[in-house]
Design a protein around this motif. Structure first.
Motif, PDB file in Angstrom:
ATOM      1  N   GLN A 115      -6.090   9.228   5.807  1.00 36.49           N
ATOM      2  CA  GLN A 115      -6.729   9.846   4.643  1.00 36.49           C
ATOM      3  C   GLN A 115      -6.239   9.175   3.367  1.00 36.49           C
ATOM      4  O   GLN A 115      -5.064   8.853   3.233  1.00 36.49           O
ATOM      5  CB  GLN A 115      -6.363  11.325   4.562  1.00 36.49           C
ATOM      6  CG  GLN A 115      -6.877  12.185   5.679  1.00 36.49           C
ATOM      7  CD  GLN A 115      -6.377  13.601   5.536  1.00 36.49           C
ATOM      8  OE1 GLN A 115      -6.869  14.349   4.691  1.00 36.49           O
ATOM      9  NE2 GLN A 115      -5.386  13.973   6.320  1.00 36.49           N
ATOM     10  N   ARG A 116      -7.143   9.003   2.419  1.00 36.20           N
ATOM     11  CA  ARG A 116      -6.722   8.520   1.108  1.00 36.20           C
ATOM     12  C   ARG A 116      -5.963   9.634   0.391  1.00 36.20           C
ATOM     13  O   ARG A 116      -6.236  10.818   0.581  1.00 36.20           O
ATOM     14  CB  ARG A 116      -7.938   8.120   0.258  1.00 36.20           C
ATOM     15  CG  ARG A 116      -8.793   7.008   0.808  1.00 36.20           C
ATOM     16  CD  ARG A 116      -8.030   5.715   1.049  1.00 36.20           C
ATOM     17  NE  ARG A 116      -7.278   5.238  -0.082  1.00 36.20           N
ATOM     18  CZ  ARG A 116      -7.755   4.430  -1.048  1.00 36.20           C
ATOM     19  NH1 ARG A 116      -9.030   4.051  -1.019  1.00 36.20           N
ATOM     20  NH2 ARG A 116      -6.979   4.020  -2.026  1.00 36.20           N
ATOM     21  N   PHE A 122      -8.917  10.403  -8.812  1.00 28.08           N
ATOM     22  CA  PHE A 122      -9.339   9.414  -7.819  1.00 28.08           C
ATOM     23  C   PHE A 122     -10.767   9.707  -7.351  1.00 28.08           C
ATOM     24  O   PHE A 122     -11.568   8.790  -7.118  1.00 28.08           O
ATOM     25  CB  PHE A 122      -8.370   9.440  -6.630  1.00 28.08           C
ATOM     26  CG  PHE A 122      -8.802   8.579  -5.473  1.00 28.08           C
ATOM     27  CD1 PHE A 122      -8.870   7.199  -5.592  1.00 28.08           C
ATOM     28  CD2 PHE A 122      -9.124   9.143  -4.246  1.00 28.08           C
ATOM     29  CE1 PHE A 122      -9.267   6.399  -4.526  1.00 28.08           C
ATOM     30  CE2 PHE A 122      -9.521   8.360  -3.176  1.00 28.08           C
ATOM     31  CZ  PHE A 122      -9.592   6.981  -3.313  1.00 28.08           C
ATOM     32  N   GLN A 123     -11.116  10.975  -7.250  1.00 27.59           N
ATOM     33  CA  GLN A 123     -12.430  11.351  -6.747  1.00 27.59           C
ATOM     34  C   GLN A 123     -13.489  11.469  -7.842  1.00 27.59           C
ATOM     35  O   GLN A 123     -14.645  11.769  -7.545  1.00 27.59           O
ATOM     36  CB  GLN A 123     -12.323  12.663  -5.971  1.00 27.59           C
ATOM     37  CG  GLN A 123     -11.400  12.533  -4.757  1.00 27.59           C
ATOM     38  CD  GLN A 123     -11.499  13.710  -3.830  1.00 27.59           C
ATOM     39  OE1 GLN A 123     -12.481  13.859  -3.092  1.00 27.59           O
ATOM     40  NE2 GLN A 123     -10.498  14.559  -3.841  1.00 27.59           N
ATOM     41  N   ARG A 132      -8.238   3.684  -7.505  1.00 31.92           N
ATOM     42  CA  ARG A 132      -9.636   3.319  -7.314  1.00 31.92           C
ATOM     43  C   ARG A 132      -9.956   1.992  -7.970  1.00 31.92           C
ATOM     44  O   ARG A 132     -10.679   1.164  -7.411  1.00 31.92           O
ATOM     45  CB  ARG A 132     -10.528   4.431  -7.881  1.00 31.92           C
ATOM     46  CG  ARG A 132     -11.978   4.292  -7.617  1.00 31.92           C
ATOM     47  CD  ARG A 132     -12.802   5.520  -7.991  1.00 31.92           C
ATOM     48  NE  ARG A 132     -12.160   6.503  -8.822  1.00 31.92           N
ATOM     49  CZ  ARG A 132     -12.101   6.465 -10.151  1.00 31.92           C
ATOM     50  NH1 ARG A 132     -12.663   5.455 -10.800  1.00 31.92           N
ATOM     51  NH2 ARG A 132     -11.508   7.436 -10.835  1.00 31.92           N
ATOM     52  N   GLU A 133      -9.434   1.775  -9.178  1.00 31.71           N
ATOM     53  CA  GLU A 133      -9.665   0.536  -9.926  1.00 31.71           C
ATOM     54  C   GLU A 133      -8.326   0.057 -10.480  1.00 31.71           C
ATOM     55  O   GLU A 133      -7.904   0.495 -11.554  1.00 31.71           O
ATOM     56  CB  GLU A 133     -10.643   0.757 -11.066  1.00 31.71           C
ATOM     57  CG  GLU A 133     -12.038   1.173 -10.626  1.00 31.71           C
ATOM     58  CD  GLU A 133     -12.968   1.372 -11.818  1.00 31.71           C
ATOM     59  OE1 GLU A 133     -12.787   0.649 -12.826  1.00 31.71           O
ATOM     60  OE2 GLU A 133     -13.842   2.240 -11.748  1.00 31.71           O
ATOM     61  N   PRO A 134      -7.607  -0.797  -9.743  1.00 35.73           N
ATOM     62  CA  PRO A 134      -6.291  -1.261 -10.184  1.00 35.73           C
ATOM     63  C   PRO A 134      -6.327  -1.799 -11.605  1.00 35.73           C
ATOM     64  O   PRO A 134      -7.207  -2.559 -11.985  1.00 35.73           O
ATOM     65  CB  PRO A 134      -5.962  -2.367  -9.177  1.00 35.73           C
ATOM     66  CG  PRO A 134      -6.720  -1.978  -7.947  1.00 35.73           C
ATOM     67  CD  PRO A 134      -8.006  -1.369  -8.448  1.00 35.73           C
ATOM     68  N   GLU A 199       1.122  -1.166  -6.768  1.00 34.60           N
ATOM     69  CA  GLU A 199      -0.100  -1.364  -5.985  1.00 34.60           C
ATOM     70  C   GLU A 199      -0.552  -0.025  -5.397  1.00 34.60           C
ATOM     71  O   GLU A 199      -0.599   0.152  -4.175  1.00 34.60           O
ATOM     72  CB  GLU A 199       0.139  -2.364  -4.845  1.00 34.60           C
ATOM     73  CG  GLU A 199       0.425  -3.779  -5.289  1.00 34.60           C
ATOM     74  CD  GLU A 199       0.615  -4.702  -4.105  1.00 34.60           C
ATOM     75  OE1 GLU A 199      -0.330  -5.476  -3.794  1.00 34.60           O
ATOM     76  OE2 GLU A 199       1.669  -4.652  -3.463  1.00 34.60           O
ATOM     77  N   PRO A 200      -0.910   0.920  -6.228  1.00 35.45           N
ATOM     78  CA  PRO A 200      -1.279   2.249  -5.720  1.00 35.45           C
ATOM     79  C   PRO A 200      -2.565   2.272  -4.915  1.00 35.45           C
ATOM     80  O   PRO A 200      -2.838   3.259  -4.217  1.00 35.45           O
ATOM     81  CB  PRO A 200      -1.430   3.081  -6.995  1.00 35.45           C
ATOM     82  CG  PRO A 200      -1.740   2.091  -8.063  1.00 35.45           C
ATOM     83  CD  PRO A 200      -0.962   0.861  -7.704  1.00 35.45           C
ATOM     84  N   ASP A 201      -3.354   1.201  -4.969  1.00 36.82           N
ATOM     85  CA  ASP A 201      -4.577   1.149  -4.179  1.00 36.82           C
ATOM     86  C   ASP A 201      -4.293   0.912  -2.702  1.00 36.82           C
ATOM     87  O   ASP A 201      -5.172   1.095  -1.856  1.00 36.82           O
ATOM     88  CB  ASP A 201      -5.504   0.047  -4.706  1.00 36.82           C
ATOM     89  CG  ASP A 201      -4.807  -1.305  -4.796  1.00 36.82           C
ATOM     90  OD1 ASP A 201      -3.706  -1.361  -5.394  1.00 36.82           O
ATOM     91  OD2 ASP A 201      -5.355  -2.300  -4.291  1.00 36.82           O
ATOM     92  N   ARG A 202      -3.057   0.555  -2.360  1.00 37.66           N
ATOM     93  CA  ARG A 202      -2.668   0.341  -0.963  1.00 37.66           C
ATOM     94  C   ARG A 202      -1.928   1.578  -0.459  1.00 37.66           C
ATOM     95  O   ARG A 202      -0.774   1.809  -0.800  1.00 37.66           O
ATOM     96  CB  ARG A 202      -1.781  -0.896  -0.837  1.00 37.66           C
ATOM     97  CG  ARG A 202      -2.475  -2.212  -1.130  1.00 37.66           C
ATOM     98  CD  ARG A 202      -1.518  -3.378  -0.933  1.00 37.66           C
ATOM     99  NE  ARG A 202      -0.963  -3.382   0.413  1.00 37.66           N
ATOM    100  CZ  ARG A 202       0.295  -3.694   0.694  1.00 37.66           C
ATOM    101  NH1 ARG A 202       1.143  -4.001  -0.287  1.00 37.66           N
ATOM    102  NH2 ARG A 202       0.719  -3.685   1.949  1.00 37.66           N
ATOM    103  N   ASP A 203      -2.589   2.375   0.358  1.00 36.42           N
ATOM    104  CA  ASP A 203      -1.984   3.605   0.879  1.00 36.42           C
ATOM    105  C   ASP A 203      -1.038   3.348   2.036  1.00 36.42           C
ATOM    106  O   ASP A 203      -0.132   4.153   2.291  1.00 36.42           O
ATOM    107  CB  ASP A 203      -3.071   4.574   1.351  1.00 36.42           C
ATOM    108  CG  ASP A 203      -3.871   5.162   0.203  1.00 36.42           C
ATOM    109  OD1 ASP A 203      -3.377   5.155  -0.924  1.00 36.42           O
ATOM    110  OD2 ASP A 203      -5.003   5.619   0.451  1.00 36.42           O
ATOM    111  N   ASN A 204      -1.260   2.269   2.778  1.00 39.05           N
ATOM    112  CA  ASN A 204      -0.478   2.029   3.990  1.00 39.05           C
ATOM    113  C   ASN A 204      -0.254   0.535   4.181  1.00 39.05           C
ATOM    114  O   ASN A 204      -0.712  -0.280   3.374  1.00 39.05           O
ATOM    115  CB  ASN A 204      -1.191   2.642   5.204  1.00 39.05           C
ATOM    116  CG  ASN A 204      -2.608   2.127   5.363  1.00 39.05           C
ATOM    117  OD1 ASN A 204      -2.829   0.948   5.634  1.00 39.05           O
ATOM    118  ND2 ASN A 204      -3.595   3.006   5.156  1.00 39.05           N
TER     119      ASN A 204
END
Length: 344
Positions: A115-116, A122-123, A132-134, A199-204
């Motif tokens: 899950q994001r 974000f939504q 969502r947009e680095p 790099e918050p756009d990378r969750d994992n």
């Protein structure tokens, strides 16, 4: 919603090859998270590769006494599995506290883990969001903060991971099995999710084209007790404000031989309470000792103005869970297959 191509994979290798060959392709499992993001305009893949019908929906015993959970096992089926209920009650309780019965009937093990992270900004595609947009900024830093992180956040993101299941699996020291075009690898669940950093756009830590195929649980200790508690604004359809999964193994004189504590809804990833665990190993189980351990863990907390209440809330929840596990317990430790806490 943007147009996209759709392929139903017949084998794991076929699914992996299709996604790896297309830079903007994504896997589709139960779709309970991804389909929402497609509708909101958050996700815009060129290709969806459906993996929901791959032979990955089996829970099987491992030779060492552990359990292998297929990536496509539905949350409701996993929560009701007799082996999970008896050997890993924290996991069953976590699953039953997540979402609604309808969603649990569709959501998969791998999809739940991936899950994001949840954030109102974000939504909302009309707001700035580095996830969502680095580089666009983090609206939550000066906005609505009730659900956000108190551990491990950065100047670029303060969102939290939403999974209940992942918190319990972290407490149980689960391992994630992944397949790609170059072979298989195993990732400790503690290392699967990332803190946001810059790099918050990378969750994992998964690479493009890697597919989760299973999650392995180590053998349960016969003398250990485990449970999960979730605190939320309402009893149904709500994400956690804080949650705690814990496992405690006591000897005959109430000495803690082993303890594992994981916290949810407080960081960009499920949060392992290592400071608290270190204080409790070898200690005598007591309310005062649990309070000291919780305080030690919370020394690193950095709440925002709008979520400072999470600090005492997490402290109290952690202490209560540990007390529950070290007091006399009976059959109530085994969650009923008919108990749907998340639906009340």
């Amino acid at each position: 919603m943007r147009p996209f191509d759709y392929v139903r994979a017949e084998t794991v290798d076929e699914a992996v090859a299709a996604v790896a060959a297309a830079p903007h392709a994504m896997f589709l499992g139960g779709g309970t998270n991804l389909v929402d993001h497609l509708r909101l305009g958050i996700a815009g893949p060129d290709l969806l590769v459906d993996v929901s019908r791959l032979p990955l929906a089996v829970v099987e015993d491992l030779p060492d006494g552990g359990l292998r959970i297929g990536a496509a096992v539905r949350n409701s089926d996993l929560a009701a599995d007799e082996r999970v209920r008896r050997r890993y009650p924290a996991l069953s309780r976590a699953l039953l506290s997540g979402a609604s019965g309808q969603l649990r009937n569709l959501a998969t093990t791998a999809g739940n883990l991936l899950q994001r992270t949840r954030c109102v900004y974000f939504q909302d595609v009309t707001t700035a969001c580095n996830k969502r947009e680095p580089g666009s900024g983090c609206s939550a830093l000066e906005g609505y903060q009730r659900y956000h992180a108190i551990f491990g956040a950065s100047a670029d993101c303060v969102a939290v991971h939403p999974s209940d299941m992942a918190v319990a699996m972290l407490c149980l020291d689960a391992t994630v099995r992944v397949h790609s075009r170059v072979g298989d690898r195993s990732i400790p669940l503690a290392e699967l999710h990332r803190l946001p950093g810059d790099e918050p756009d990378r969750d994992n830590v998964l690479r493009h084209g890697e597919l989760i195929t299973a999650v392995d649980l180590p053998p349960s200790r016969p003398t250990a007790r485990s449970t999960y508690r979730k605190v939320r604004d309402r009893a149904s359809f709500a994400f956690a404000l804080v949650s705690v999964a814990a496992s405690v193994d006591l000897d005959g004189d109430n000495t803690i031989n082993d303890v594992r504590i994981a916290c949810g809804a407080v960081a960009h990833k499920p949060w392992r309470a290592h400071r608290a665990e270190d204080l409790l190993h070898g200690a005598t189980a007591s309310a005062e000792g649990f309070r000291q351990a919780a305080d030690a863990e919370l020394e690193a907390a950095k709440p925002l103005e709008g979520n400072a209440f999470k600090v005492p809330m997490l402290r109290n929840t952690m202490v209560r869970v540990l007390l529950d596990l070290t007091e006399d317990v009976g059959p109530r430790d085994i969650p009923s297959a008919d108990h749907h806490e998340g639906d009340r």
